[in-house]
Design an enzyme around this catalytic site. Structure first.
Site, PDB file in Angstrom:
ATOM      1  N   LYS A  22       0.839  -1.210   0.000  1.00  0.00           N
ATOM      2  CA  LYS A  22       0.000   0.000   0.000  1.00  0.00           C
ATOM      3  C   LYS A  22       0.869   1.253   0.000  1.00  0.00           C
ATOM      4  CE  LYS A  22      -1.825   1.642   4.034  1.00  0.00           C
ATOM      5  NZ  LYS A  22      -1.447   3.049   4.175  1.00  0.00           N
ATOM      6  N   ASN A  23       1.866   1.296   0.873  1.00  0.00           N
ATOM      7  CA  ASN A  23       2.643   2.528   1.034  1.00  0.00           C
ATOM      8  C   ASN A  23       3.604   2.776  -0.125  1.00  0.00           C
ATOM      9  OD1 ASN A  23       1.290   2.999   3.348  1.00  0.00           O
ATOM     10  ND2 ASN A  23       2.994   2.576   4.746  1.00  0.00           N
ATOM     11  N   CYS A 117      -5.420  12.744  13.340  1.00  0.00           N
ATOM     12  CA  CYS A 117      -6.022  11.434  13.159  1.00  0.00           C
ATOM     13  C   CYS A 117      -5.830  10.660  14.441  1.00  0.00           C
ATOM     14  CB  CYS A 117      -5.411  10.705  11.969  1.00  0.00           C
ATOM     15  SG  CYS A 117      -3.716  10.269  12.254  1.00  0.00           S
ATOM     16  N   ARG A 122       0.056  14.595  13.330  1.00  0.00           N
ATOM     17  CA  ARG A 122       0.621  14.366  11.992  1.00  0.00           C
ATOM     18  C   ARG A 122       0.648  15.607  11.095  1.00  0.00           C
ATOM     19  NH1 ARG A 122      -1.225   8.407   9.985  1.00  0.00           N
ATOM     20  NH2 ARG A 122       0.644   8.566   8.764  1.00  0.00           N
ATOM     21  N   ASP A 307       4.549   0.760  12.275  1.00  0.00           N
ATOM     22  CA  ASP A 307       3.359   0.070  11.771  1.00  0.00           C
ATOM     23  C   ASP A 307       3.263  -1.388  12.231  1.00  0.00           C
ATOM     24  OD1 ASP A 307       2.511   2.335  10.508  1.00  0.00           O
ATOM     25  OD2 ASP A 307       3.099   1.726   8.490  1.00  0.00           O
ATOM     26  N   ARG A 399      -8.637  -0.635   4.759  1.00  0.00           N
ATOM     27  CA  ARG A 399      -7.767   0.382   4.147  1.00  0.00           C
ATOM     28  C   ARG A 399      -6.411  -0.214   3.790  1.00  0.00           C
ATOM     29  NH1 ARG A 399      -6.386   4.736   7.848  1.00  0.00           N
ATOM     30  NH2 ARG A 399      -4.984   5.004   6.098  1.00  0.00           N
TER      31      ARG A 399
HETATM   32  C1  UD1 Z   1       4.157   6.951   6.486  1.00  0.00           C
HETATM   33  C2  UD1 Z   1       3.358   5.695   6.261  1.00  0.00           C
HETATM   34  C3  UD1 Z   1       2.775   5.182   7.571  1.00  0.00           C
HETATM   35  C4  UD1 Z   1       3.880   5.018   8.615  1.00  0.00           C
HETATM   36  C5  UD1 Z   1       4.714   6.287   8.723  1.00  0.00           C
HETATM   37  C6  UD1 Z   1       5.936   6.117   9.615  1.00  0.00           C
HETATM   38  C7  UD1 Z   1       2.551   6.023   4.001  1.00  0.00           C
HETATM   39  C8  UD1 Z   1       1.390   6.293   3.095  1.00  0.00           C
HETATM   40  N1  UD1 Z   1       2.284   6.004   5.322  1.00  0.00           N
HETATM   41  O1  UD1 Z   1       3.250   7.943   6.992  1.00  0.00           O
HETATM   42  O2  UD1 Z   1       2.141   3.925   7.329  1.00  0.00           O
HETATM   43  O3  UD1 Z   1       3.286   4.760   9.874  1.00  0.00           O
HETATM   44  O4  UD1 Z   1       5.186   6.693   7.423  1.00  0.00           O
HETATM   45  O5  UD1 Z   1       6.724   5.065   9.163  1.00  0.00           O
HETATM   46  O6  UD1 Z   1       3.649   5.792   3.550  1.00  0.00           O
HETATM   47  N2  UD1 Z   1       5.926  14.829  10.830  1.00  0.00           N
HETATM   48  C9  UD1 Z   1       6.006  16.193  11.116  1.00  0.00           C
HETATM   49  N3  UD1 Z   1       5.963  17.076  10.068  1.00  0.00           N
HETATM   50  C10 UD1 Z   1       5.822  16.691   8.770  1.00  0.00           C
HETATM   51  C11 UD1 Z   1       5.766  15.301   8.487  1.00  0.00           C
HETATM   52  C12 UD1 Z   1       5.825  14.399   9.534  1.00  0.00           C
HETATM   53  O7  UD1 Z   1       6.107  16.587  12.272  1.00  0.00           O
HETATM   54  O8  UD1 Z   1       5.766  17.552   7.881  1.00  0.00           O
HETATM   55  C13 UD1 Z   1       6.005  13.828  11.927  1.00  0.00           C
HETATM   56  C14 UD1 Z   1       4.731  12.998  12.065  1.00  0.00           C
HETATM   57  O9  UD1 Z   1       3.776  13.669  12.842  1.00  0.00           O
HETATM   58  C15 UD1 Z   1       5.258  11.745  12.727  1.00  0.00           C
HETATM   59  C16 UD1 Z   1       6.656  11.589  12.091  1.00  0.00           C
HETATM   60  O10 UD1 Z   1       6.996  12.870  11.577  1.00  0.00           O
HETATM   61  O11 UD1 Z   1       5.405  11.945  14.103  1.00  0.00           O
HETATM   62  C17 UD1 Z   1       6.758  10.563  10.972  1.00  0.00           C
HETATM   63  O12 UD1 Z   1       5.708  10.791  10.065  1.00  0.00           O
HETATM   64  P1  UD1 Z   1       5.809  10.442   8.518  1.00  0.00           P
HETATM   65  O13 UD1 Z   1       7.009   9.607   8.234  1.00  0.00           O
HETATM   66  O14 UD1 Z   1       5.639  11.710   7.743  1.00  0.00           O
HETATM   67  O15 UD1 Z   1       4.501   9.565   8.310  1.00  0.00           O
HETATM   68  P2  UD1 Z   1       3.681   9.475   6.992  1.00  0.00           P
HETATM   69  O16 UD1 Z   1       4.582   9.738   5.833  1.00  0.00           O
HETATM   70  O17 UD1 Z   1       2.412  10.254   7.114  1.00  0.00           O
END
Ligand code: UD1
Length: 421
Positions: A22-23, A117, A122, A307, A399
């Site tokens: 999925k990711n 969420c 996030r 995850d 999902r």
């Molecule tokens: C992706 C994965 C999700 C997984 C996560 C962490 C997808 C579609 N989803 O989510 O399944 O759980 O990586 O491995 O690939 N953060 C900030 N600012 C930002 C972006 C992130 O503070 O602009 C923080 C987030 O709140 C979180 C951390 O960084 O605490 C990691 O998040 P991130 O790696 O961005 O998660 P996703 O990419 O949303």
């Protein structure tokens, strides 16, 4: 809303095939926005999040054709609308992945701001700051991110304050069509980032360093179409292996990539599992033994994935001994703990750590899924429980897990889906 009914107590046994990731599929579909030519995405998992991404592309005017093998062809030469509406973004945060591609190819984009969420706030500030460093003007107003650039984005030296997976993917996609060189420091090293980079390179991009924390992208004028099979889902793989270990079973997972799961396999071995690993398969055998509790700490790849911590909490709940699980990536990812305690588990939350003291067996109960991976952990808890467990709100599981009840049934589990009106 459907429910799952589980009658626990069966050791899982047999073989299953792992679906596409999925990711990986989500960013690869978004990459279809970077070219006028058709992009064919193969090994697509059959999941609600994928349907949501296809709907999102569809509402922008992108043509989508799904063939009988579930390969999806994206043709964005017909795009007419550069906006991702809140109704879709709120159901799937990964919708933010269209921001970089739309902006770099069309010079503007509007994407609803993903809200909080179940697993934390996030934010997407890292995505925005990096695009601004590349010359974009970005305003966040009325719940939307509105981005514009005159001419092309400019290559930049981007330092990510923290490791973000979709942040790295968004900037990498934006940089493919930017003028000059972009260097992303503190980039995410997740295998799905590498898979996206490999797809983009097949489309004509010039990306190096994927899989390390420094990714270098030399912008090109245009990308072209290609046919790309997404990698197997490492989280689905790990979930079935943990379920097999928790139920003292013997399961072989096929069509997977073992080397993307090293941290998880090492924890499974510590829990007492015997593992055999081939090029694209993993066989786990507990030889009927009770698992031993393990302790772990989540962190970005190659460390243990966030995850997969909820599923290990379910394993620890019935293991011998006490294990601790520390979550460092998200701030609120222990919603499953209260449900497991209602099933007779002995779990204590202290800050960002849970301490799990194993009990002999859980007791089935009606429980509620709160997010995708929490749902998977409640299903594992149901599989190791006496009596019946009912898992409500399983749209979360649909999902991210393809045909979960059919796959578990094929391993001998007594699980069924009850459609509700
Ligand atoms: C992706 C994965 C999700 C997984 C996560 C962490 C997808 C579609 N989803 O989510 O399944 O759980 O990586 O491995 O690939 N953060 C900030 N600012 C930002 C972006 C992130 O503070 O602009 C923080 C987030 O709140 C979180 C951390 O960084 O605490 C990691 O998040 P991130 O790696 O961005 O998660 P996703 O990419 O949303």
């Amino acid at each position: 809303m459907d429910r799952l009914h589980i009658n626990g107590g069966v050791c899982l046994e047999g073989e299953i095939r792992i679906a596409g990731a999925k990711n990986s599929a989500l960013p690869v579909l978004a990459a279809g926005l970077l070219t006028r030519e058709p992009l064919k995405v193969c090994n697509m998992p059959h999941l609600i999040d994928i349907t949501t991404m296809l709907q999102l592309l569809g509402c922008m005017g992108v043509q989508r054709v799904v063939d009988e093998k579930m390969n999806v062809q994206i043709d964005s030469s017909t795009i007419e609308n550069l906006s991702a509406p809140y109704e879709l973004v709120r159901t799937m945060r990964a919708s933010i992945l269209v921001l970089g591609p739309l902006l770099t190819r069309h010079g503007e984009a509007e994407v609803a701001l993903p809200g909080g969420c179940a697993i934390g706030s996030r934010p997407v500030n890292q995505h925005i700051t990096a695009l601004e460093a590349m010359g974009a003007s970005i305003a966040v107003e009325n719940g939307y991110i509105r981005a514009r650039v005159d001419g092309r984005l400019k290559g930049a030296h981007v330092f990510m304050d923290l490791v973000t997976v979709t942040g790295t993917e968004n900037i990498m996609m934006a940089a493919t069509l930017a003028e000059g060189r972009t260097i992303i420091e503190n980039a995410a090293r997740e295998p799905e980032v590498v898979d996206l980079a490999d797809c983009l390179n097949q489309m004509g991009a010039d990306i190096k360093g994927q899989g390390t924390d420094t990714i270098v992208i030399n912008g090109v004028r245009e990308l072209h179409g290609c046919s790309y099979p997404v990698m197997p889902d490492r989280i689905e793989t790990g979930t079935y292996l943990i379920a097999a270990a928790a139920t003292r079973g013997h399961v072989k997972v096929k069509d997977t990539r073992p080397h993307t799961l090293e941290s998880v396999l090492s924890k499974l071995e510590q829990s007492g599992a015997s593992l055999l690993v081939g090029e694209d398969w993993i066989e786990l055998d507990m030889r009927g033994r009770r698992p031993r509790a393990v302790s772990l700490r989540t962190a970005p790849y190659p460390a243990f994935p966030t995850d997969m911590q909820a599923q290990f909490t379910a394993l620890n709940a019935v293991a011998a001994g006490t294990g601790s699980i520390t979550e460092t990536v998200f701030e609120n990812r222990f919603m499953h703990v209260h449900e497991m305690n209602r099933m007779g588990a002995n779990i204590r939350v202290e800050g960002n750590t849970v301490f799990v003291e194993g009990v002999d067996r859980l007791n089935g109960a009606p429980v509620m899924a709160t997010d995708l991976r929490a749902s998977a952990s409640l299903i594992i808890a149901g599989l190791v429980s006496k009596n019946e467990t009912t898992v409500d709100r399983i749209y979360h599981i649909d999902r991210g897990y393809e045909c979960i009840e059919e796959k578990l049934q094929s391993l001998g589990a007594r699980i069924s889906r009850v459609p509700l009106r």
